[in-house]
Design a protein around this motif. Sequence first.
Motif, PDB file in Angstrom:
ATOM      1  N   ARG A 156       0.823  -1.212   0.000  1.00 46.58           N
ATOM      2  CA  ARG A 156       0.000   0.000   0.000  1.00 46.58           C
ATOM      3  C   ARG A 156       0.853   1.256   0.000  1.00 46.58           C
ATOM      4  NH1 ARG A 156      -2.850   3.769   2.937  1.00 46.58           N
ATOM      5  NH2 ARG A 156      -1.713   3.403   4.855  1.00 46.58           N
ATOM      6  N   CYS A 157       2.030   1.170   0.606  1.00 50.24           N
ATOM      7  CA  CYS A 157       2.854   2.368   0.749  1.00 50.24           C
ATOM      8  C   CYS A 157       4.262   2.217   0.181  1.00 50.24           C
ATOM      9  CB  CYS A 157       2.934   2.774   2.212  1.00 50.24           C
ATOM     10  SG  CYS A 157       1.362   3.350   2.887  1.00 50.24           S
ATOM     11  N   GLY A 158       4.433   1.361  -0.801  1.00 50.01           N
ATOM     12  CA  GLY A 158       5.752   1.278  -1.402  1.00 50.01           C
ATOM     13  C   GLY A 158       6.012  -0.024  -2.118  1.00 50.01           C
ATOM     14  N   VAL A 159       7.154  -0.055  -2.797  1.00 43.10           N
ATOM     15  CA  VAL A 159       7.602  -1.239  -3.521  1.00 43.10           C
ATOM     16  C   VAL A 159       8.918  -1.681  -2.891  1.00 43.10           C
ATOM     17  CG1 VAL A 159       8.205  -2.183  -5.768  1.00 43.10           C
ATOM     18  CG2 VAL A 159       6.536  -0.327  -5.620  1.00 43.10           C
ATOM     19  N   PHE A 160       8.987  -2.945  -2.503  1.00 43.17           N
ATOM     20  CA  PHE A 160      10.168  -3.441  -1.801  1.00 43.17           C
ATOM     21  C   PHE A 160      10.531  -4.839  -2.290  1.00 43.17           C
ATOM     22  CE2 PHE A 160       7.998  -0.545   1.098  1.00 43.17           C
ATOM     23  CZ  PHE A 160       9.037   0.223   1.616  1.00 43.17           C
ATOM     24  N   SER A 161      11.796  -5.192  -2.069  1.00 45.13           N
ATOM     25  CA  SER A 161      12.181  -6.595  -2.122  1.00 45.13           C
ATOM     26  C   SER A 161      11.780  -7.190  -0.785  1.00 45.13           C
ATOM     27  CB  SER A 161      13.691  -6.733  -2.329  1.00 45.13           C
ATOM     28  OG  SER A 161      14.051  -6.430  -3.649  1.00 45.13           O
ATOM     29  N   ARG A 162      10.970  -8.231  -0.832  1.00 44.26           N
ATOM     30  CA  ARG A 162      10.407  -8.788   0.403  1.00 44.26           C
ATOM     31  C   ARG A 162      10.773 -10.261   0.521  1.00 44.26           C
ATOM     32  NH1 ARG A 162       5.798  -5.267   1.772  1.00 44.26           N
ATOM     33  NH2 ARG A 162       5.373  -3.851   0.042  1.00 44.26           N
ATOM     34  N   GLY A 163      11.250 -10.633   1.697  1.00 47.24           N
ATOM     35  CA  GLY A 163      11.454 -12.033   2.023  1.00 47.24           C
ATOM     36  C   GLY A 163      10.491 -12.413   3.127  1.00 47.24           C
ATOM     37  N   ILE A 164       9.661 -13.417   2.876  1.00 46.15           N
ATOM     38  CA  ILE A 164       8.617 -13.807   3.840  1.00 46.15           C
ATOM     39  C   ILE A 164       8.764 -15.284   4.169  1.00 46.15           C
ATOM     40  CG2 ILE A 164       6.132 -13.887   4.282  1.00 46.15           C
ATOM     41  CD1 ILE A 164       5.857 -11.780   2.032  1.00 46.15           C
ATOM     42  N   SER A 165       8.777 -15.584   5.453  1.00 50.09           N
ATOM     43  CA  SER A 165       8.895 -16.979   5.903  1.00 50.09           C
ATOM     44  C   SER A 165       7.792 -17.307   6.886  1.00 50.09           C
ATOM     45  CB  SER A 165      10.255 -17.216   6.569  1.00 50.09           C
ATOM     46  OG  SER A 165      11.308 -17.098   5.640  1.00 50.09           O
ATOM     47  N   PRO A 166       7.258 -18.522   6.798  1.00 55.91           N
ATOM     48  CA  PRO A 166       6.258 -18.942   7.786  1.00 55.91           C
ATOM     49  C   PRO A 166       6.913 -19.152   9.143  1.00 55.91           C
ATOM     50  CG  PRO A 166       6.866 -20.784   6.377  1.00 55.91           C
ATOM     51  CD  PRO A 166       7.555 -19.579   5.815  1.00 55.91           C
ATOM     52  N   VAL A 167       6.179 -18.841  10.200  1.00 53.78           N
ATOM     53  CA  VAL A 167       6.663 -19.080  11.566  1.00 53.78           C
ATOM     54  C   VAL A 167       5.835 -20.224  12.142  1.00 53.78           C
ATOM     55  CG1 VAL A 167       7.032 -18.100  13.851  1.00 53.78           C
ATOM     56  CG2 VAL A 167       7.306 -16.660  11.815  1.00 53.78           C
ATOM     57  N   LEU A 168       6.519 -21.251  12.600  1.00 56.43           N
ATOM     58  CA  LEU A 168       5.848 -22.454  13.089  1.00 56.43           C
ATOM     59  C   LEU A 168       6.110 -22.647  14.574  1.00 56.43           C
ATOM     60  CD1 LEU A 168       6.820 -24.933  10.208  1.00 56.43           C
ATOM     61  CD2 LEU A 168       4.851 -23.388  10.306  1.00 56.43           C
ATOM     62  N   ASP A 169       5.122 -23.147  15.251  1.00 55.81           N
ATOM     63  CA  ASP A 169       5.263 -23.522  16.663  1.00 55.81           C
ATOM     64  C   ASP A 169       4.690 -24.923  16.808  1.00 55.81           C
ATOM     65  OD1 ASP A 169       5.843 -22.961  19.483  1.00 55.81           O
ATOM     66  OD2 ASP A 169       3.663 -23.013  19.732  1.00 55.81           O
ATOM     67  N   LYS A 170       5.560 -25.872  17.131  1.00 51.35           N
ATOM     68  CA  LYS A 170       5.181 -27.281  17.199  1.00 51.35           C
ATOM     69  C   LYS A 170       4.553 -27.730  15.877  1.00 51.35           C
ATOM     70  CE  LYS A 170       4.385 -26.933  22.169  1.00 51.35           C
ATOM     71  NZ  LYS A 170       3.388 -27.013  23.280  1.00 51.35           N
ATOM     72  N   LYS A 171       5.207 -27.307  14.789  1.00 52.78           N
ATOM     73  CA  LYS A 171       4.821 -27.646  13.411  1.00 52.78           C
ATOM     74  C   LYS A 171       3.499 -27.014  12.977  1.00 52.78           C
ATOM     75  CE  LYS A 171       7.356 -32.004  13.301  1.00 52.78           C
ATOM     76  NZ  LYS A 171       7.298 -33.452  12.986  1.00 52.78           N
ATOM     77  N   GLU A 172       2.979 -26.119  13.794  1.00 55.90           N
ATOM     78  CA  GLU A 172       1.722 -25.443  13.441  1.00 55.90           C
ATOM     79  C   GLU A 172       2.023 -24.013  12.989  1.00 55.90           C
ATOM     80  OE1 GLU A 172      -2.416 -23.834  15.529  1.00 55.90           O
ATOM     81  OE2 GLU A 172      -1.062 -25.178  16.639  1.00 55.90           O
ATOM     82  N   PHE A 173       1.370 -23.606  11.908  1.00 52.00           N
ATOM     83  CA  PHE A 173       1.549 -22.249  11.370  1.00 52.00           C
ATOM     84  C   PHE A 173       0.908 -21.227  12.313  1.00 52.00           C
ATOM     85  CE2 PHE A 173       0.069 -18.607   8.863  1.00 52.00           C
ATOM     86  CZ  PHE A 173       1.221 -18.243   8.184  1.00 52.00           C
ATOM     87  N   ILE A 174       1.714 -20.315  12.847  1.00 52.11           N
ATOM     88  CA  ILE A 174       1.174 -19.308  13.771  1.00 52.11           C
ATOM     89  C   ILE A 174       1.251 -17.887  13.192  1.00 52.11           C
ATOM     90  CG2 ILE A 174       1.660 -20.679  15.832  1.00 52.11           C
ATOM     91  CD1 ILE A 174       4.160 -18.889  16.267  1.00 52.11           C
ATOM     92  N   GLY A 175       1.947 -17.733  12.086  1.00 52.70           N
ATOM     93  CA  GLY A 175       2.061 -16.419  11.461  1.00 52.70           C
ATOM     94  C   GLY A 175       3.240 -16.378  10.507  1.00 52.70           C
ATOM     95  N   SER A 176       3.671 -15.192  10.155  1.00 50.68           N
ATOM     96  CA  SER A 176       4.799 -15.063   9.227  1.00 50.68           C
ATOM     97  C   SER A 176       5.613 -13.819   9.564  1.00 50.68           C
ATOM     98  CB  SER A 176       4.302 -14.990   7.779  1.00 50.68           C
ATOM     99  OG  SER A 176       3.354 -13.959   7.602  1.00 50.68           O
ATOM    100  N   ILE A 177       6.852 -13.833   9.114  1.00 55.34           N
ATOM    101  CA  ILE A 177       7.738 -12.685   9.298  1.00 55.34           C
ATOM    102  C   ILE A 177       8.243 -12.229   7.939  1.00 55.34           C
ATOM    103  CG2 ILE A 177       9.744 -14.182   9.730  1.00 55.34           C
ATOM    104  CD1 ILE A 177      10.680 -11.832  11.653  1.00 55.34           C
ATOM    105  N   GLU A 178       8.281 -10.923   7.781  1.00 53.06           N
ATOM    106  CA  GLU A 178       8.639 -10.322   6.495  1.00 53.06           C
ATOM    107  C   GLU A 178       9.811  -9.369   6.691  1.00 53.06           C
ATOM    108  OE1 GLU A 178       6.275  -7.889   2.988  1.00 53.06           O
ATOM    109  OE2 GLU A 178       5.526  -7.803   5.048  1.00 53.06           O
ATOM    110  N   VAL A 179      10.833  -9.531   5.850  1.00 54.10           N
ATOM    111  CA  VAL A 179      11.993  -8.639   5.845  1.00 54.10           C
ATOM    112  C   VAL A 179      11.981  -7.871   4.528  1.00 54.10           C
ATOM    113  CG1 VAL A 179      14.508  -8.521   5.885  1.00 54.10           C
ATOM    114  CG2 VAL A 179      13.313 -10.171   7.337  1.00 54.10           C
ATOM    115  N   MET A 180      12.132  -6.549   4.619  1.00 54.09           N
ATOM    116  CA  MET A 180      11.979  -5.696   3.439  1.00 54.09           C
ATOM    117  C   MET A 180      13.186  -4.791   3.250  1.00 54.09           C
ATOM    118  SD  MET A 180       8.190  -4.685   4.757  1.00 54.09           S
ATOM    119  CE  MET A 180       7.920  -3.308   3.652  1.00 54.09           C
ATOM    120  N   LEU A 181      13.556  -4.589   1.997  1.00 49.88           N
ATOM    121  CA  LEU A 181      14.595  -3.624   1.639  1.00 49.88           C
ATOM    122  C   LEU A 181      14.114  -2.771   0.486  1.00 49.88           C
ATOM    123  CD1 LEU A 181      17.890  -5.751   1.727  1.00 49.88           C
ATOM    124  CD2 LEU A 181      17.269  -3.897   3.289  1.00 49.88           C
ATOM    125  N   ASP A 182      14.417  -1.472   0.550  1.00 50.41           N
ATOM    126  CA  ASP A 182      14.092  -0.599  -0.572  1.00 50.41           C
ATOM    127  C   ASP A 182      15.229  -0.673  -1.593  1.00 50.41           C
ATOM    128  OD1 ASP A 182      16.187   0.954   0.387  1.00 50.41           O
ATOM    129  OD2 ASP A 182      14.897   2.508   1.222  1.00 50.41           O
TER     130      ASP A 182
END
Length: 291
Positions: A156-182
Motif C-alpha cells: 500500500r505504501c511502497g515497492v520493496f524486495s520482500r522475504g517472507i517466511s512462515p513461523v511455526l510452533d510445534k509444526k503449526e503455522f502461527i504467522g509469518s515474518i517479512e523482511v523488506m529492503l528498498d
Amino acid sequence: MQDNNIKFIKAIFFPFLILSLILLIYFYIQYQNQEKELAIKKYFDFNSELLLNTIEEERLNVLTVSLILSSNKDIKKCILEKEDNQCSTTLNNYVETLKNIPLYSNILIHVHSKDFKSIARSWNSKLHGDDLSTFRYTLLNTKLNMKPLAGIEVGRCGVFSRGISPVLDKKEFIGSIEVMLDFSHLYKLAKSQGYNLFMIIDKRYSTDCFYSKHNILKNHILLNPEYANLNIAPMLNEINLNDKNLQKIGKNYLYSKPFKDVNNNLIGHIVMHINEDDKERSFSTLHSIFK
C-alpha cells in the motif's frame, strides 16, 4: 581541342570529387554515430544487468534473513502473545543490529498473524492490527505452501524486495515474518557508474502514501524522487516504454528495462539516462548528488 577536353574533364571531375568527399564525410559521420550508439547501448546493457543482478542478490538476502528470524524464539513469542511493546522492542533490536551491515541500513521487519493481521512493524510501532489479506498475496502464498517466498511486491505504501517466511510452533503455522529492503543502494550504484536512474511503476498502484513529489509523471509513479534528477524526469513522459529499450531525445539517451513482481507481473520500469555531452552529463550527475 586538347584544351577543350581538359576543361571538359575538369568540369566533370571536380564536382564528382567534391560530391565524393561530401558522401565520404557523411558516411563517416554516420559510422561514428552508429559506433557511439552501439557503445552507449553496450554501456546500458552491462549496467542494467548489474542492476538486475543486484536486485536478485537483495532478494536472496531478505529471504535468508526472514528464514533465520522465523526460527527465533523472541519472534515466536511476539506472534503468540501479540504484546505490542514487546514486539516493537524485539523488532527494533534486530533492526539496529542488522543496520551495522551497509546492505541492511534501510531494513524493515514486519510480523503478521496467521489470519494476516499486522502484529508489529519495525518502522511504526503505532500501526498494527490492520488486515492485509485483501492485497498481500505473498502472505497468502506463504501460508498456503508453508514455504519461504521472496521477490518484489507492491504494497500500500511502497515497492520493496520482500522475504517472507512462515513461523511455526510445534509444526503449526502461527504467522509469518517479512523482511523488506528498498532500492536505495541501486541509486548509489547508478551514481558511482555515472548515470541517472529512475524507478517508475504504473499509476494504478497509486495510494494516499504516494505524495505529490512522486506524481510528477503522467502515467507513472516515480519511486525515487529523493535520489533522481528531477530536471530530466519530464523526458520519461516522452519515451515509449513498450518499444525499443534505447531511445534518444536531443543529446539524451534513455534506456528502459521492465521489472516484475514475485508473480512475474509487469509493475514498472527501470530507466537509465546519460547525456552524450560529457560536460552536460557531469553537470547532470552533480546536480542529482548535491541538490
